[in-house]
Design an enzyme around this catalytic site. Structure first.
Site, PDB file in Angstrom:
ATOM      1  N   GLY A   1     120.371  39.378  50.750  1.00 31.61           N
ATOM      2  CA  GLY A   1     119.256  40.136  51.333  1.00 31.61           C
ATOM      3  C   GLY A   1     118.282  39.171  51.973  1.00 31.61           C
ATOM      4  O   GLY A   1     118.235  38.999  53.191  1.00 31.61           O
TER       5      GLY A   1
ATOM      6  N   GLY B   1     120.691  36.162  44.975  1.00 31.54           N
ATOM      7  CA  GLY B   1     120.421  34.724  45.123  1.00 31.54           C
ATOM      8  C   GLY B   1     121.438  34.005  45.984  1.00 31.54           C
ATOM      9  O   GLY B   1     121.584  32.783  45.926  1.00 31.54           O
TER      10      GLY B   1
ATOM     11  N   MET C   1     127.613  40.339  39.376  1.00 29.15           N
ATOM     12  CA  MET C   1     126.195  40.158  39.679  1.00 29.15           C
ATOM     13  C   MET C   1     125.782  38.729  39.377  1.00 29.15           C
ATOM     14  O   MET C   1     126.107  38.212  38.293  1.00 29.15           O
ATOM     15  CB  MET C   1     125.342  41.132  38.864  1.00 29.15           C
TER      16      MET C   1
ATOM     17  N   GLY D   1     117.936  44.482  40.064  1.00 25.13           N
ATOM     18  CA  GLY D   1     116.666  45.220  40.122  1.00 25.13           C
ATOM     19  C   GLY D   1     115.789  44.753  41.260  1.00 25.13           C
ATOM     20  O   GLY D   1     115.081  45.557  41.860  1.00 25.13           O
ATOM     21  N   PHE D   2     115.883  43.478  41.606  1.00 26.02           N
ATOM     22  CA  PHE D   2     114.993  42.985  42.661  1.00 26.02           C
ATOM     23  C   PHE D   2     115.705  41.950  43.534  1.00 26.02           C
ATOM     24  O   PHE D   2     116.538  41.191  43.035  1.00 26.02           O
ATOM     25  CB  PHE D   2     113.730  42.348  42.050  1.00 26.02           C
TER      26      PHE D   2
ATOM     27  N   ASP E   1     121.725  48.872  48.215  1.00 25.40           N
ATOM     28  CA  ASP E   1     121.412  48.763  46.783  1.00 25.40           C
ATOM     29  C   ASP E   1     120.642  49.975  46.285  1.00 25.40           C
ATOM     30  O   ASP E   1     119.441  50.084  46.499  1.00 25.40           O
ATOM     31  CB  ASP E   1     120.589  47.488  46.538  1.00 25.40           C
TER      32      ASP E   1
ATOM     33  N   ASP F   1     126.367  39.029  44.325  1.00 18.65           N
ATOM     34  CA  ASP F   1     125.170  39.720  44.797  1.00 18.65           C
ATOM     35  C   ASP F   1     123.963  39.231  44.004  1.00 18.65           C
ATOM     36  O   ASP F   1     123.887  39.444  42.796  1.00 18.65           O
ATOM     37  CB  ASP F   1     125.387  41.226  44.565  1.00 18.65           C
TER      38      ASP F   1
ATOM     39  N   HIS G   1     125.288  46.199  52.845  1.00 20.09           N
ATOM     40  CA  HIS G   1     125.237  46.453  51.398  1.00 20.09           C
ATOM     41  C   HIS G   1     124.004  47.287  51.083  1.00 20.09           C
ATOM     42  O   HIS G   1     122.884  46.921  51.468  1.00 20.09           O
ATOM     43  CB  HIS G   1     125.188  45.121  50.641  1.00 20.09           C
TER      44      HIS G   1
ATOM     45  N   GLY H   1     115.437  38.489  46.018  1.00 20.25           N
ATOM     46  CA  GLY H   1     114.651  37.256  45.969  1.00 20.25           C
ATOM     47  C   GLY H   1     114.670  36.522  44.639  1.00 20.25           C
ATOM     48  O   GLY H   1     113.856  35.642  44.395  1.00 20.25           O
TER      49      GLY H   1
ATOM     50  N   MET I   1     123.285  51.151  41.223  1.00 26.77           N
ATOM     51  CA  MET I   1     122.684  50.618  39.995  1.00 26.77           C
ATOM     52  C   MET I   1     122.012  51.814  39.305  1.00 26.77           C
ATOM     53  O   MET I   1     120.784  51.999  39.372  1.00 26.77           O
ATOM     54  CB  MET I   1     121.682  49.497  40.316  1.00 26.77           C
TER      55      MET I   1
ATOM     56  N   MET J   1     118.977  52.047  43.420  1.00 33.42           N
ATOM     57  CA  MET J   1     118.412  51.768  42.096  1.00 33.42           C
ATOM     58  C   MET J   1     117.698  53.016  41.576  1.00 33.42           C
ATOM     59  O   MET J   1     116.886  53.606  42.302  1.00 33.42           O
ATOM     60  CB  MET J   1     117.409  50.610  42.198  1.00 33.42           C
TER      61      MET J   1
ATOM     62  N   SER K   1     122.127  42.751  52.493  1.00 35.61           N
ATOM     63  CA  SER K   1     121.593  43.838  51.669  1.00 35.61           C
ATOM     64  C   SER K   1     120.373  44.446  52.360  1.00 35.61           C
ATOM     65  O   SER K   1     119.373  43.744  52.593  1.00 35.61           O
ATOM     66  CB  SER K   1     121.179  43.321  50.295  1.00 35.61           C
TER      67      SER K   1
ATOM     68  N   HIS L   1     126.141  50.216  46.439  1.00 36.41           N
ATOM     69  CA  HIS L   1     126.124  49.648  45.079  1.00 36.41           C
ATOM     70  C   HIS L   1     125.205  50.511  44.234  1.00 36.41           C
ATOM     71  O   HIS L   1     123.984  50.484  44.415  1.00 36.41           O
ATOM     72  CB  HIS L   1     125.596  48.208  45.183  1.00 36.41           C
TER      73      HIS L   1
HETATM   74  C1  DX5 Z   1     120.055  43.449  42.771  1.00 41.03           C
HETATM   75  C2  DX5 Z   1     120.125  43.506  44.261  1.00 41.03           C
HETATM   76  C3  DX5 Z   1     119.756  42.147  44.914  1.00 41.03           C
HETATM   77  C4  DX5 Z   1     119.956  42.166  46.406  1.00 41.03           C
HETATM   78  C5  DX5 Z   1     120.131  40.790  46.973  1.00 41.03           C
HETATM   79  O1  DX5 Z   1     118.834  43.151  42.312  1.00 41.03           O
HETATM   80  O2  DX5 Z   1     121.431  43.844  44.546  1.00 41.03           O
HETATM   81  O3  DX5 Z   1     120.572  41.183  44.324  1.00 41.03           O
HETATM   82  O4  DX5 Z   1     121.079  42.853  46.739  1.00 41.03           O
HETATM   83  O5  DX5 Z   1     118.960  40.144  46.855  1.00 41.03           O
HETATM   84  P1  DX5 Z   1     118.728  38.649  47.423  1.00 41.03           P
HETATM   85  O6  DX5 Z   1     119.856  38.317  48.358  1.00 41.03           O
HETATM   86  O7  DX5 Z   1     117.424  38.734  48.145  1.00 41.03           O
HETATM   87  O8  DX5 Z   1     118.734  37.793  46.222  1.00 41.03           O
HETATM   88 ZN    ZN Z   2     123.877  45.068  45.305  1.00 46.63          ZN
END
Ligand code: DX5
Ligand code: ZN
Length: 220
Positions: free
Chosen positions: A202, A182, A141, A146-147, A39, A180, A37, A149, A72, A41, A12, A70
Protein backbone atom coordinates in the site's frame (compact mmCIF):
# COMPACT_ATOMS: atom_id res chain seq x y z
CA UNK A 1 -4.34 -17.53 -14.63
CA UNK A 2 -0.62 -16.82 -14.01
CA UNK A 3 1.54 -19.54 -12.47
CA UNK A 4 2.73 -19.42 -8.86
CA UNK A 5 6.26 -18.52 -9.91
CA UNK A 6 5.29 -15.31 -11.77
CA UNK A 7 5.80 -12.19 -9.69
CA UNK A 8 2.51 -10.33 -9.27
CA UNK A 9 2.39 -6.76 -7.97
CA UNK A 10 -0.82 -5.90 -6.12
CA UNK A 11 -1.16 -2.34 -4.76
CA UNK A 12 -3.44 -2.12 -1.71
CA UNK A 13 -6.23 0.45 -2.23
CA UNK A 14 -6.10 1.05 1.54
CA UNK A 15 -3.22 3.48 0.90
CA UNK A 16 -4.87 5.26 -2.04
CA UNK A 17 -6.52 8.70 -2.00
CA UNK A 18 -10.16 7.66 -1.59
CA UNK A 19 -11.37 11.10 -2.58
CA UNK A 20 -10.11 10.29 -6.12
CA UNK A 21 -10.86 6.58 -6.27
CA UNK A 22 -11.43 6.21 -10.01
CA UNK A 23 -8.23 8.11 -10.83
CA UNK A 24 -6.26 6.07 -8.29
CA UNK A 25 -7.46 2.81 -9.87
CA UNK A 26 -6.46 4.10 -13.31
CA UNK A 27 -3.10 5.24 -11.89
CA UNK A 28 -2.41 1.74 -10.55
CA UNK A 29 -3.30 0.16 -13.91
CA UNK A 30 -1.21 2.69 -15.82
CA UNK A 31 1.68 2.01 -13.43
CA UNK A 32 1.63 -1.63 -14.50
CA UNK A 33 0.04 -3.23 -11.43
CA UNK A 34 -1.22 -6.78 -12.05
CA UNK A 35 -3.90 -6.95 -9.36
CA UNK A 36 -5.63 -4.44 -7.11
CA UNK A 37 -5.69 -5.59 -3.48
CA UNK A 38 -8.81 -4.61 -1.53
CA UNK A 39 -8.47 -4.79 2.26
CA UNK A 40 -11.88 -5.32 3.83
CA UNK A 41 -11.86 -4.79 7.60
CA UNK A 42 -14.91 -5.34 9.83
CA UNK A 43 -13.75 -3.66 13.07
CA UNK A 44 -14.11 -7.01 14.87
CA UNK A 45 -11.63 -9.45 13.37
CA UNK A 46 -9.19 -6.51 13.18
CA UNK A 47 -9.10 -3.25 15.14
CA UNK A 48 -10.11 -1.12 12.16
CA UNK A 49 -12.99 -0.65 9.72
CA UNK A 50 -12.27 -0.01 6.04
CA UNK A 51 -15.02 -0.68 3.47
CA UNK A 52 -17.63 -3.22 2.32
CA UNK A 53 -19.08 -4.73 -0.85
CA UNK A 54 -20.47 -1.40 -2.13
CA UNK A 55 -16.91 -0.01 -2.26
CA UNK A 56 -15.84 -3.02 -4.33
CA UNK A 57 -18.86 -2.56 -6.64
CA UNK A 58 -17.95 1.14 -7.05
CA UNK A 59 -14.45 0.24 -8.20
CA UNK A 60 -15.43 -2.69 -10.42
CA UNK A 61 -16.56 -0.77 -13.56
CA UNK A 62 -13.36 1.33 -13.51
CA UNK A 63 -10.91 -1.56 -13.09
CA UNK A 64 -9.73 -3.88 -15.84
CA UNK A 65 -7.19 -5.60 -13.57
CA UNK A 66 -7.98 -8.41 -11.13
CA UNK A 67 -9.74 -7.35 -7.92
CA UNK A 68 -8.03 -9.34 -5.15
CA UNK A 69 -10.36 -9.02 -2.14
CA UNK A 70 -8.92 -9.77 1.32
CA UNK A 71 -11.66 -10.29 3.91
CA UNK A 72 -10.34 -9.44 7.36
CA UNK A 73 -13.72 -10.36 8.84
CA UNK A 74 -14.91 -12.63 11.64
CA UNK A 75 -17.79 -13.93 9.49
CA UNK A 76 -16.63 -13.86 5.85
CA UNK A 77 -19.19 -16.57 5.05
CA UNK A 78 -22.06 -14.22 5.94
CA UNK A 79 -20.94 -11.62 3.35
CA UNK A 80 -19.30 -13.81 0.72
CA UNK A 81 -22.19 -13.63 -1.77
CA UNK A 82 -22.25 -9.82 -1.58
CA UNK A 83 -18.54 -9.58 -2.42
CA UNK A 84 -19.01 -12.04 -5.27
CA UNK A 85 -21.93 -9.98 -6.59
CA UNK A 86 -19.85 -6.80 -6.20
CA UNK A 87 -17.42 -8.14 -8.81
CA UNK A 88 -14.46 -9.57 -6.89
CA UNK A 89 -12.20 -11.74 -9.06
CA UNK A 90 -10.66 -13.53 -6.11
CA UNK A 91 -11.55 -13.67 -2.40
CA UNK A 92 -9.22 -14.53 0.47
CA UNK A 93 -10.54 -15.41 3.94
CA UNK A 94 -8.74 -15.96 7.24
CA UNK A 95 -8.19 -19.36 8.84
CA UNK A 96 -8.59 -17.68 12.25
CA UNK A 97 -12.10 -16.35 11.46
CA UNK A 98 -15.29 -17.89 12.83
CA UNK A 99 -16.63 -19.93 9.87
CA UNK A 100 -16.55 -23.33 8.26
CA UNK A 101 -13.36 -22.65 6.28
CA UNK A 102 -13.77 -25.58 3.87
CA UNK A 103 -17.33 -24.56 3.08
CA UNK A 104 -16.43 -20.90 2.47
CA UNK A 105 -13.56 -21.92 0.18
CA UNK A 106 -15.84 -24.34 -1.72
CA UNK A 107 -18.46 -21.60 -2.22
CA UNK A 108 -15.76 -19.23 -3.51
CA UNK A 109 -14.51 -21.83 -5.99
CA UNK A 110 -18.05 -22.75 -7.06
CA UNK A 111 -18.62 -19.10 -7.97
CA UNK A 112 -15.62 -19.34 -10.30
CA UNK A 113 -13.43 -16.97 -8.26
CA UNK A 114 -9.81 -17.31 -7.21
CA UNK A 115 -9.86 -18.83 -3.74
CA UNK A 116 -7.41 -17.75 -1.04
CA UNK A 117 -6.68 -18.52 2.60
CA UNK A 118 -4.82 -16.11 4.90
CA UNK A 119 -2.96 -16.63 8.17
CA UNK A 120 -1.77 -14.05 10.68
CA UNK A 121 1.83 -13.80 11.90
CA UNK A 122 1.04 -15.71 15.11
CA UNK A 123 -0.72 -18.58 13.31
CA UNK A 124 1.47 -21.61 12.54
CA UNK A 125 1.62 -23.04 9.00
CA UNK A 126 0.14 -26.31 10.30
CA UNK A 127 -3.19 -24.53 10.81
CA UNK A 128 -3.77 -24.17 7.04
CA UNK A 129 -2.42 -27.57 5.98
CA UNK A 130 -5.85 -29.27 5.79
CA UNK A 131 -6.94 -26.73 3.16
CA UNK A 132 -3.89 -26.36 0.93
CA UNK A 133 -5.36 -28.51 -1.82
CA UNK A 134 -8.54 -26.39 -1.79
CA UNK A 135 -6.94 -23.02 -2.59
CA UNK A 136 -5.03 -21.28 -5.37
CA UNK A 137 -3.52 -18.65 -3.07
CA UNK A 138 -2.04 -18.65 0.44
CA UNK A 139 -1.71 -15.19 2.04
CA UNK A 140 1.01 -15.08 4.69
CA UNK A 141 0.41 -11.84 6.61
CA UNK A 142 3.67 -10.03 7.24
CA UNK A 143 2.11 -7.61 9.75
CA UNK A 144 -0.65 -7.98 12.31
CA UNK A 145 -3.60 -6.99 10.11
CA UNK A 146 -5.57 -3.79 10.63
CA UNK A 147 -3.45 -0.90 9.42
CA UNK A 148 -1.19 0.07 6.54
CA UNK A 149 2.29 1.48 7.13
CA UNK A 150 3.42 -1.10 9.71
CA UNK A 151 6.88 -2.69 9.93
CA UNK A 152 7.60 -5.96 8.07
CA UNK A 153 7.75 -8.88 10.54
CA UNK A 154 10.65 -10.76 8.94
CA UNK A 155 11.64 -13.24 11.64
CA UNK A 156 8.08 -14.23 12.49
CA UNK A 157 6.89 -14.76 8.91
CA UNK A 158 9.66 -15.57 6.42
CA UNK A 159 10.26 -19.12 7.73
CA UNK A 160 6.51 -19.70 7.22
CA UNK A 161 6.70 -18.46 3.61
CA UNK A 162 9.58 -20.85 2.95
CA UNK A 163 7.64 -23.68 4.62
CA UNK A 164 4.64 -22.92 2.38
CA UNK A 165 6.85 -23.01 -0.72
CA UNK A 166 8.55 -26.25 0.27
CA UNK A 167 5.23 -27.91 1.10
CA UNK A 168 3.77 -26.83 -2.23
CA UNK A 169 6.71 -28.20 -4.20
CA UNK A 170 6.86 -31.50 -2.27
CA UNK A 171 3.11 -32.06 -2.58
CA UNK A 172 2.71 -31.10 -6.24
CA UNK A 173 0.43 -28.17 -5.42
CA UNK A 174 0.39 -24.83 -7.22
CA UNK A 175 -1.01 -22.10 -4.92
CA UNK A 176 0.33 -18.56 -5.15
CA UNK A 177 2.10 -17.32 -2.03
CA UNK A 178 1.04 -13.75 -1.25
CA UNK A 179 2.56 -11.44 1.36
CA UNK A 180 0.86 -8.35 2.73
CA UNK A 181 2.14 -5.72 5.10
CA UNK A 182 5.36 -3.72 5.16
CA UNK A 183 6.29 -4.75 1.60
CA UNK A 184 8.58 -2.13 0.08
CA UNK A 185 11.62 -1.95 -2.23
CA UNK A 186 13.79 -3.65 0.42
CA UNK A 187 11.45 -6.27 1.87
CA UNK A 188 10.02 -7.39 -1.50
CA UNK A 189 13.36 -9.07 -2.26
CA UNK A 190 13.41 -10.87 1.09
CA UNK A 191 9.86 -12.14 0.60
CA UNK A 192 10.64 -13.23 -2.98
CA UNK A 193 13.79 -15.06 -1.88
CA UNK A 194 11.71 -17.12 0.59
CA UNK A 195 9.13 -18.06 -2.06
CA UNK A 196 6.45 -15.36 -2.17
CA UNK A 197 5.30 -14.33 -5.65
CA UNK A 198 2.29 -12.03 -5.01
CA UNK A 199 3.42 -8.78 -3.42
CA UNK A 200 0.79 -6.59 -1.76
CA UNK A 201 1.97 -3.06 -1.02
CA UNK A 202 0.00 0.00 0.00
CA UNK A 203 2.30 2.70 1.32
CA UNK A 204 5.26 1.75 -0.91
CA UNK A 205 3.16 1.94 -4.09
CA UNK A 206 0.29 4.40 -3.70
CA UNK A 207 2.61 6.50 -1.52
CA UNK A 208 5.40 6.52 -4.13
CA UNK A 209 6.13 9.77 -6.04
CA UNK A 210 6.37 7.68 -9.24
CA UNK A 211 4.14 4.61 -8.96
CA UNK A 212 5.22 3.11 -12.29
CA UNK A 213 8.87 3.21 -11.23
CA UNK A 214 7.98 1.75 -7.82
CA UNK A 215 6.12 -1.14 -9.50
CA UNK A 216 9.02 -1.72 -11.90
CA UNK A 217 11.53 -1.80 -9.02
CA UNK A 218 9.38 -4.38 -7.23
CA UNK A 219 9.68 -6.71 -10.18
CA UNK A 220 13.45 -7.09 -10.06
C1 DX5 B 1 -3.41 -5.24 6.77
C2 DX5 B 1 -3.42 -4.56 5.44
C3 DX5 B 1 -2.09 -3.81 5.16
C4 DX5 B 1 -2.06 -3.23 3.77
C5 DX5 B 1 -0.66 -3.00 3.28
O1 DX5 B 1 -3.24 -4.40 7.80
O2 DX5 B 1 -3.62 -5.56 4.52
O3 DX5 B 1 -1.07 -4.74 5.33
O4 DX5 B 1 -2.62 -4.08 2.87
O5 DX5 B 1 -0.14 -2.00 4.02
P1 DX5 B 1 1.34 -1.40 3.74
O6 DX5 B 1 1.80 -1.88 2.40
O7 DX5 B 1 1.14 0.08 3.77
O8 DX5 B 1 2.16 -1.95 4.84
ZN1 ZN C 1 -4.58 -7.38 2.56
Amino acid sequence: MSDCKTRIIAPSILAADWSRLREEVKKAEKAGADWLHLDVMDGHFVENVSFGPQFVATIRPHARITLDVHLMMTRPDKYLDRFIAAGADRITVHIEADHDVGKTLARTRAAGLGCGLALNPATPFEAVMPHLNEIDLLLVMTVVPGFGGQAFMENETMPKVAEARDYRESHGLSYHIEVDGGIDQRTVGIAGAHGANVMVAGTALFGAPDMAEAVRKMRV
